[in-house]
Design a protein around this motif. Sequence first.
Motif, PDB file in Angstrom:
ATOM      1  N   THR A 107       3.350   6.292   4.530  1.00 47.62           N
ATOM      2  CA  THR A 107       2.718   7.098   3.490  1.00 47.62           C
ATOM      3  C   THR A 107       1.202   6.972   3.515  1.00 47.62           C
ATOM      4  OG1 THR A 107       3.012   5.269   1.904  1.00 47.62           O
ATOM      5  CG2 THR A 107       4.719   6.967   1.962  1.00 47.62           C
ATOM      6  N   SER A 108       0.681   6.335   4.565  1.00 48.93           N
ATOM      7  CA  SER A 108      -0.773   6.138   4.717  1.00 48.93           C
ATOM      8  C   SER A 108      -1.359   5.364   3.552  1.00 48.93           C
ATOM      9  CB  SER A 108      -1.488   7.494   4.853  1.00 48.93           C
ATOM     10  OG  SER A 108      -1.006   8.198   5.975  1.00 48.93           O
ATOM     11  N   LYS A 109      -0.546   4.507   2.969  1.00 52.92           N
ATOM     12  CA  LYS A 109      -0.980   3.675   1.849  1.00 52.92           C
ATOM     13  C   LYS A 109      -1.566   2.384   2.401  1.00 52.92           C
ATOM     14  CE  LYS A 109       0.885   1.666  -2.427  1.00 52.92           C
ATOM     15  NZ  LYS A 109       0.018   2.446  -3.330  1.00 52.92           N
ATOM     16  N   ASN A 110      -2.692   1.951   1.828  1.00 58.36           N
ATOM     17  CA  ASN A 110      -3.289   0.698   2.275  1.00 58.36           C
ATOM     18  C   ASN A 110      -2.282  -0.435   2.133  1.00 58.36           C
ATOM     19  OD1 ASN A 110      -5.783   1.893   2.845  1.00 58.36           O
ATOM     20  ND2 ASN A 110      -6.538   1.572   0.759  1.00 58.36           N
ATOM     21  N   VAL A 111      -2.125  -1.184   3.200  1.00 59.73           N
ATOM     22  CA  VAL A 111      -1.134  -2.246   3.184  1.00 59.73           C
ATOM     23  C   VAL A 111      -1.764  -3.542   3.680  1.00 59.73           C
ATOM     24  CG1 VAL A 111      -0.323  -1.660   5.498  1.00 59.73           C
ATOM     25  CG2 VAL A 111       1.174  -2.949   3.974  1.00 59.73           C
ATOM     26  N   SER A 112      -1.403  -4.622   3.045  1.00 58.92           N
ATOM     27  CA  SER A 112      -1.857  -5.944   3.456  1.00 58.92           C
ATOM     28  C   SER A 112      -0.770  -6.937   3.109  1.00 58.92           C
ATOM     29  CB  SER A 112      -3.161  -6.327   2.749  1.00 58.92           C
ATOM     30  OG  SER A 112      -2.946  -6.475   1.355  1.00 58.92           O
ATOM     31  N   PHE A 113      -0.891  -8.124   3.627  1.00 55.86           N
ATOM     32  CA  PHE A 113       0.101  -9.159   3.313  1.00 55.86           C
ATOM     33  C   PHE A 113       0.098  -9.470   1.822  1.00 55.86           C
ATOM     34  CE2 PHE A 113       1.274 -13.712   2.929  1.00 55.86           C
ATOM     35  CZ  PHE A 113       2.560 -13.621   3.417  1.00 55.86           C
ATOM     36  N   GLU A 231      15.373  15.968   2.046  1.00 49.07           N
ATOM     37  CA  GLU A 231      13.924  16.035   1.974  1.00 49.07           C
ATOM     38  C   GLU A 231      13.337  14.678   1.600  1.00 49.07           C
ATOM     39  OE1 GLU A 231      10.448  18.416  -0.561  1.00 49.07           O
ATOM     40  OE2 GLU A 231      12.569  18.868  -0.818  1.00 49.07           O
ATOM     41  N   ILE A 232      12.229  14.335   2.232  1.00 49.72           N
ATOM     42  CA  ILE A 232      11.498  13.123   1.884  1.00 49.72           C
ATOM     43  C   ILE A 232      10.158  13.535   1.301  1.00 49.72           C
ATOM     44  CG2 ILE A 232      10.361  11.051   2.740  1.00 49.72           C
ATOM     45  CD1 ILE A 232      12.503  10.754   4.769  1.00 49.72           C
ATOM     46  N   ASP A 233       9.957  13.240   0.024  1.00 51.88           N
ATOM     47  CA  ASP A 233       8.707  13.558  -0.644  1.00 51.88           C
ATOM     48  C   ASP A 233       7.747  12.395  -0.411  1.00 51.88           C
ATOM     49  OD1 ASP A 233       6.623  14.063  -2.373  1.00 51.88           O
ATOM     50  OD2 ASP A 233       7.935  14.994  -3.870  1.00 51.88           O
ATOM     51  N   LYS A 234       6.792  12.611   0.472  1.00 55.46           N
ATOM     52  CA  LYS A 234       5.888  11.530   0.868  1.00 55.46           C
ATOM     53  C   LYS A 234       5.040  11.036  -0.302  1.00 55.46           C
ATOM     54  CE  LYS A 234       2.456  10.373   4.398  1.00 55.46           C
ATOM     55  NZ  LYS A 234       1.665  10.882   5.537  1.00 55.46           N
ATOM     56  N   SER A 235       4.532  11.965  -1.112  1.00 54.88           N
ATOM     57  CA  SER A 235       3.699  11.551  -2.237  1.00 54.88           C
ATOM     58  C   SER A 235       4.524  10.839  -3.308  1.00 54.88           C
ATOM     59  CB  SER A 235       2.979  12.763  -2.837  1.00 54.88           C
ATOM     60  OG  SER A 235       3.903  13.750  -3.239  1.00 54.88           O
ATOM     61  N   ALA A 236       5.777  11.279  -3.496  1.00 51.57           N
ATOM     62  CA  ALA A 236       6.657  10.599  -4.449  1.00 51.57           C
ATOM     63  C   ALA A 236       6.992   9.195  -3.970  1.00 51.57           C
ATOM     64  CB  ALA A 236       7.932  11.409  -4.656  1.00 51.57           C
ATOM     65  N   LEU A 237       7.203   9.063  -2.657  1.00 47.80           N
ATOM     66  CA  LEU A 237       7.468   7.747  -2.091  1.00 47.80           C
ATOM     67  C   LEU A 237       6.259   6.845  -2.271  1.00 47.80           C
ATOM     68  CD1 LEU A 237       9.169   5.752  -0.463  1.00 47.80           C
ATOM     69  CD2 LEU A 237       8.336   6.855   1.633  1.00 47.80           C
ATOM     70  N   CYS A 238       5.060   7.410  -2.051  1.00 45.29           N
ATOM     71  CA  CYS A 238       3.834   6.638  -2.234  1.00 45.29           C
ATOM     72  C   CYS A 238       3.704   6.184  -3.686  1.00 45.29           C
ATOM     73  CB  CYS A 238       2.621   7.481  -1.819  1.00 45.29           C
ATOM     74  SG  CYS A 238       1.046   6.609  -1.881  1.00 45.29           S
ATOM     75  N   HIS A 240       6.186   5.776  -5.767  1.00 44.99           N
ATOM     76  CA  HIS A 240       7.242   4.788  -6.001  1.00 44.99           C
ATOM     77  C   HIS A 240       6.814   3.398  -5.517  1.00 44.99           C
ATOM     78  CE1 HIS A 240      11.242   3.108  -6.445  1.00 44.99           C
ATOM     79  NE2 HIS A 240      11.268   2.795  -5.158  1.00 44.99           N
ATOM     80  N   LEU A 241       6.204   3.352  -4.340  1.00 44.54           N
ATOM     81  CA  LEU A 241       5.722   2.077  -3.808  1.00 44.54           C
ATOM     82  C   LEU A 241       4.612   1.516  -4.674  1.00 44.54           C
ATOM     83  CD1 LEU A 241       5.589   2.959   0.004  1.00 44.54           C
ATOM     84  CD2 LEU A 241       7.335   1.626  -1.178  1.00 44.54           C
ATOM     85  N   GLY A 242       3.737   2.397  -5.163  1.00 44.98           N
ATOM     86  CA  GLY A 242       2.656   1.947  -6.029  1.00 44.98           C
ATOM     87  C   GLY A 242       3.162   1.367  -7.326  1.00 44.98           C
ATOM     88  N   GLY A 243       4.338   1.823  -7.756  1.00 50.47           N
ATOM     89  CA  GLY A 243       4.921   1.286  -8.983  1.00 50.47           C
ATOM     90  C   GLY A 243       5.231  -0.196  -8.886  1.00 50.47           C
TER      91      GLY A 243
END
Length: 262
Positions: A107-113, A231-238, A240-243
């Motif tokens: 989702t091109s979301k910043n990721v780190s450990f 369907e995969i909603d990329k922004s919805a997934l992003c 959801h992960l942010g939650g």
Amino acid sequence: MDLPPEELQFLTISDILKESISIPKQSPNTFYLITICLIFPLSFAILAHSIFTHPILTHLQDNPNGPQTSREWTELLTFQFCYLIFLFAFSLLSTAAVVFTVASIYTSKNVSFQSTMSAIPSVLKSGVWHLASVVSVLEPIYGFEAMNKSYELLNGRSQMAFMLVLGYLMICGMINGIFGSIVVNGGEDYGIFSRIVVMGFLVGVLVIVNLVMLLVQSIFYYVCKSYHHQEIDKSALCNHLGGYLGEYVPLRSSIQLENMDV
């Protein structure tokens, strides 16, 4: 994996493995820390626990009615119980960390450990097992509902899932067999240094195998979604992960899997 939907559903096991191996290159530091902190302890425990249980089991077999039999059985059962708890905990932690990181990359979301570790407590509230645990991390469904969803996703792809799991178990069986014959039971034929070297090598191999298998689970989820034309909603997934991190990401657009760099 830039392929149209009609081709995604025909992905082979080798395609999935190839994509899984390439993912850590996109966030090497994060996967390195996940491997060291979670997957290495899990892999080491899987192999090393036999070093501690083997002497007790051998003594119990040679002296079934010995004076210390009761105490040894208690020690063995206590150790096995603690080992199973550790195995379950680190297996769940490793799965959640890898699935969350892979989804963040997609989702091109910043990721780190640090972000992955901070999300795990929330992720663990929705933990189940194997593909169901992947579903729980990536979709707002948990428990039996996630297990039912994973069963639906596997429909039509159960043979591929069986082959992946069978391959994993066969490799793990070979590693455990070599470990047992050389490290655990090879004291008379191999020196201490040789056994330590073999143990280190086998633990390293198992670490790689476990990491690849966790990555395969993550990729396999998207393959199954594509196979069922879901369907995969990329922004919805992003969002959801942010939650999991207490973030709010406004929905922007819905895209199909074919537009994702899977």
